[in-house]
Design a protein around this motif. Structure first.
Motif, short mmCIF file in Angstrom:
data_model
loop_
_atom_site.label_atom_id
_atom_site.label_comp_id
_atom_site.label_asym_id
_atom_site.label_seq_id
_atom_site.Cartn_x
_atom_site.Cartn_y
_atom_site.Cartn_z
N ARG A 90 21.46 15.66 -130.79
CA ARG A 90 22.81 15.02 -130.62
C ARG A 90 22.46 13.36 -130.53
O ARG A 90 22.98 12.81 -130.91
N GLU A 91 21.12 13.25 -129.81
CA GLU A 91 21.04 12.01 -129.52
C GLU A 91 20.43 11.27 -130.76
O GLU A 91 20.53 10.12 -131.03
N LEU A 92 20.02 12.05 -131.89
CA LEU A 92 19.28 11.53 -133.00
C LEU A 92 20.57 11.21 -133.72
O LEU A 92 20.60 9.97 -134.52
N GLN A 93 21.82 12.03 -133.74
CA GLN A 93 22.89 11.82 -134.71
C GLN A 93 23.65 10.44 -133.81
O GLN A 93 24.20 9.80 -134.62
N GLN A 94 23.66 10.20 -132.54
CA GLN A 94 24.17 9.24 -131.94
C GLN A 94 23.39 7.88 -132.15
O GLN A 94 24.29 6.72 -132.34
N SER A 95 22.10 8.01 -132.31
CA SER A 95 21.48 6.62 -132.75
C SER A 95 21.33 6.41 -134.28
O SER A 95 20.75 5.37 -134.56
N ALA A 96 21.77 7.21 -135.11
CA ALA A 96 21.65 7.26 -136.60
C ALA A 96 22.57 5.80 -136.98
O ALA A 96 22.50 5.53 -138.00
N ALA A 97 23.54 5.83 -136.41
CA ALA A 97 24.60 4.92 -136.79
C ALA A 97 24.10 3.57 -137.11
O ALA A 97 24.26 2.86 -138.06
N GLU A 98 23.32 3.03 -136.01
CA GLU A 98 22.82 1.52 -136.13
C GLU A 98 21.82 1.53 -137.07
O GLU A 98 21.82 0.55 -137.91
N THR A 99 20.79 2.65 -137.29
CA THR A 99 19.94 2.69 -138.49
C THR A 99 20.62 2.47 -139.81
O THR A 99 20.26 1.77 -140.80
N LEU A 100 21.67 3.30 -139.86
CA LEU A 100 22.45 3.40 -141.22
C LEU A 100 23.04 2.25 -141.52
O LEU A 100 23.10 1.68 -142.46
N GLN A 101 23.75 1.38 -140.59
CA GLN A 101 24.18 0.20 -140.62
C GLN A 101 23.12 -0.96 -141.20
O GLN A 101 23.66 -1.70 -142.01
N GLU A 102 22.10 -0.77 -140.36
CA GLU A 102 21.30 -1.90 -141.08
C GLU A 102 20.70 -1.40 -142.56
O GLU A 102 20.38 -2.32 -143.18
N GLY A 103 20.60 0.01 -142.72
CA GLY A 103 20.10 0.35 -143.99
C GLY A 103 21.03 -0.10 -145.22
O GLY A 103 20.80 -0.71 -146.23
N LEU A 104 22.42 0.03 -144.81
CA LEU A 104 23.66 -0.21 -145.76
C LEU A 104 23.55 -1.79 -146.04
O LEU A 104 23.82 -2.37 -147.14
N ALA A 105 23.40 -2.40 -145.18
CA ALA A 105 23.24 -3.96 -145.11
C ALA A 105 22.30 -4.37 -146.01
O ALA A 105 22.29 -5.34 -146.76
N GLY A 106 21.08 -3.89 -145.76
CA GLY A 106 19.82 -4.07 -146.29
C GLY A 106 19.99 -3.89 -147.89
O GLY A 106 19.61 -4.75 -148.72
N ILE A 107 20.56 -2.69 -148.52
CA ILE A 107 20.67 -2.20 -149.87
C ILE A 107 21.76 -3.37 -150.40
O ILE A 107 21.35 -3.68 -151.77
N GLN A 108 22.70 -3.57 -149.65
CA GLN A 108 23.74 -4.72 -150.31
C GLN A 108 22.99 -5.87 -150.58
O GLN A 108 23.13 -6.57 -151.74
N GLN A 109 22.11 -6.48 -149.83
CA GLN A 109 21.45 -7.81 -149.88
C GLN A 109 20.47 -7.45 -150.87
O GLN A 109 20.27 -8.65 -151.92
N ALA A 110 19.84 -6.60 -151.01
CA ALA A 110 18.71 -6.21 -151.96
C ALA A 110 19.43 -6.04 -153.42
O ALA A 110 18.67 -6.98 -154.57
N ARG A 111 20.72 -5.73 -153.49
CA ARG A 111 21.20 -5.43 -154.76
C ARG A 111 21.65 -7.16 -155.28
O ARG A 111 21.65 -7.31 -156.31
N ALA A 112 22.16 -7.68 -154.21
CA ALA A 112 22.95 -9.12 -154.67
C ALA A 112 21.48 -10.03 -155.29
O ALA A 112 21.38 -10.66 -155.89
N ASP A 113 20.31 -9.97 -154.36
CA ASP A 113 19.05 -10.71 -154.52
C ASP A 113 18.65 -10.22 -156.07
O ASP A 113 18.22 -11.07 -156.67
N LEU A 114 18.52 -8.93 -156.34
CA LEU A 114 18.16 -8.46 -157.62
C LEU A 114 19.12 -9.14 -158.85
O LEU A 114 18.55 -9.43 -159.70
N SER A 115 20.27 -8.80 -158.52
CA SER A 115 21.12 -9.35 -159.61
C SER A 115 21.12 -11.02 -160.04
O SER A 115 20.83 -11.38 -161.28
N GLN A 116 20.74 -11.78 -158.71
CA GLN A 116 20.35 -13.14 -159.16
C GLN A 116 18.84 -13.16 -159.50
O GLN A 116 18.64 -14.30 -160.51
#
Length: 378
Positions: A154-180
């Motif tokens: 339960r603690e793992l699932q509760q703490s996953a949201a922040e990790t996922l948010q950072e990961g999703l932001a990271g991949i969006q930035q990486a895609r934008a940088d790759l396109s450029q």
């Protein structure tokens, strides 16, 4: 450094998958570490000599980390449900156990030590308690382990949201940088320069993929440089250009009864599509009813057609190395709720996009499975 990081990510994904089979919590932690490593790689890619290659590795690392996180959290949720069901089924047993433990804890020592039958009865009672105690302790240990595992999950699932948010932001930035980075790239060799007017005429006058493929030589300004490239040794060994699963084989009818010469791969939204081998980009852009299309030529008289992309990279005439990004799949960026959701339970329903792959030898299509490995999930 980036290539080494990509290798580590591959190992991490393999290890995470292996661990996930036995320990959902550890699998999710391993996935979180993969996402953290991908974030580090993204910052390092800024100074990489080959930014396109570095960012490609980084995007793929984020994709692998997010996929592993999704799988780990799904397994964690399933495991929590299993433990809860087991505890409910053993509810009366657990209540009795807790009652015994409570009696032992609250009874004063003299009462526990004395026996109505005297010393002999006390001795026999002590022998019985000695026999029961190990089993009682084993039950307590099992119950304690189950409750601790539920708390951890339960603690793992509760703490996953922040990790996922950072990961999703990271991949969006990486895609934008790759396109450029791809737009800024000027060091690729060219076999020809595309004539946009001729290309537009060919596209507008074409009614079939066969007709378009046969007219590709007409879109160049001047001659197309000869090439001696030969990938025949890779036949049957080419990796799929995108992480996904085989949805439909060549010649297999779809829901409308339509059959096509290529295969259909189900992918996740915004998945990166890469060249399976070094190739010349013969065409990229919209075509017929196929959406955005990239046509690659790995060797003379061999074409790989990739269709259904939302974004396409590169320019016609460029010779790109194996693994070079050629586009992104469509669909909306993933939301945290969709990743945390256990709906679908790994059945593939999260792979909402489809990439169509057709291989043409000479003037005729052939079964892509004669060239590509399609027996592994992405």
């Amino acid at each position: 450094m980036i290539r080494r990081a990509a290798f580590v990510f591959s190992l991490g994904l393999w290890a995470g998958t292996a661990v996930a089979e036995t320990d959902p919590a550890e699998a999710a932690r391993a996935a979180a570490q993969m996402l953290e490593d991908a974030s580090i790689a993204l910052s390092e890619a800024e100074s990489a000599r080959d930014r396109v290659r570095a960012l490609t590795d980084t995007v793929q690392a984020f994709e692998a980390g997010l996929a592993a996180m999704r799988d780990g959290l799904r397994r964690a949720s399933v495991r929590e449900g299993q433990i809860a069901a087991q505890l409910k089924a053993r509810e009366s047993e657990v209540s009795q156990l807790l009652g015994v433990l409570q009696t032992i804890e609250t009874s004063p020592p003299p009462v526990l030590l004395l026996h109505p039958s005297g010393p002999l009865g006390a001795a026999r009672s002590a022998m019985m308690v000695a026999e029961v105690t190990p089993a009682l302790k084993a039950q307590v240990d099992r119950l304690s382990h189950d409750l601790e595992e539920v708390r951890t999950l339960r603690e793992l699932q509760q703490s996953a949201a922040e990790t996922l948010q950072e990961g999703l932001a990271g991949i969006q930035q990486a895609r934008a940088d790759l396109s450029q980075a791809i737009a800024d790239r000027t060091d690729l060799p060219r076999r020809f320069t595309e004539d946009p007017v001729r290309t537009a005429i060919l596209v507008s006058s074409t009614e079939t993929l066969d007709g378009f493929a046969s007219g590709l030589a007409e879109i160049a300004e001047g001659e197309i440089a000869e090439t001696s490239a030969d990938i025949s040794a890779l036949k049957g060994e080419l990796p799929l250009p995108v992480q996904g699963v085989l949805l439909r084989k060549a010649g297999q009818a779809d829901a409308a009864g339509v059959t096509r010469s290529g295969i259909l791969i189900a992918t996740r939204p915004r998945a990166l599509v890469s060249a399976p081998t070094a190739s010349t980009i013969r065409y990229r852009g919209p075509l017929l009813d196929l959406g955005n299309v990239v046509i690659l030529e790995p060797q003379p008289d061999l074409l790989i057609v990739l269709s259904g992309l939302q974004e396409v990279y590169g320019n016609a005439g460029e010779v790109i190395p194996a693994g070079s990004p050629v586009g992104l799949m469509g669909g909306a960026n993933q939301e945290i709720g969709a990743i945390l959701s256990t709906s679908g339970d790994g059945s593939g329903t999260e792979r909402s996009e489809t990439l169509y792959i057709e291989v043409r030898e000479g003037d005729s299509p052939v079964d892509p499975e004669t060239w590509f490995q399609t027996d592994k999930d992405g």
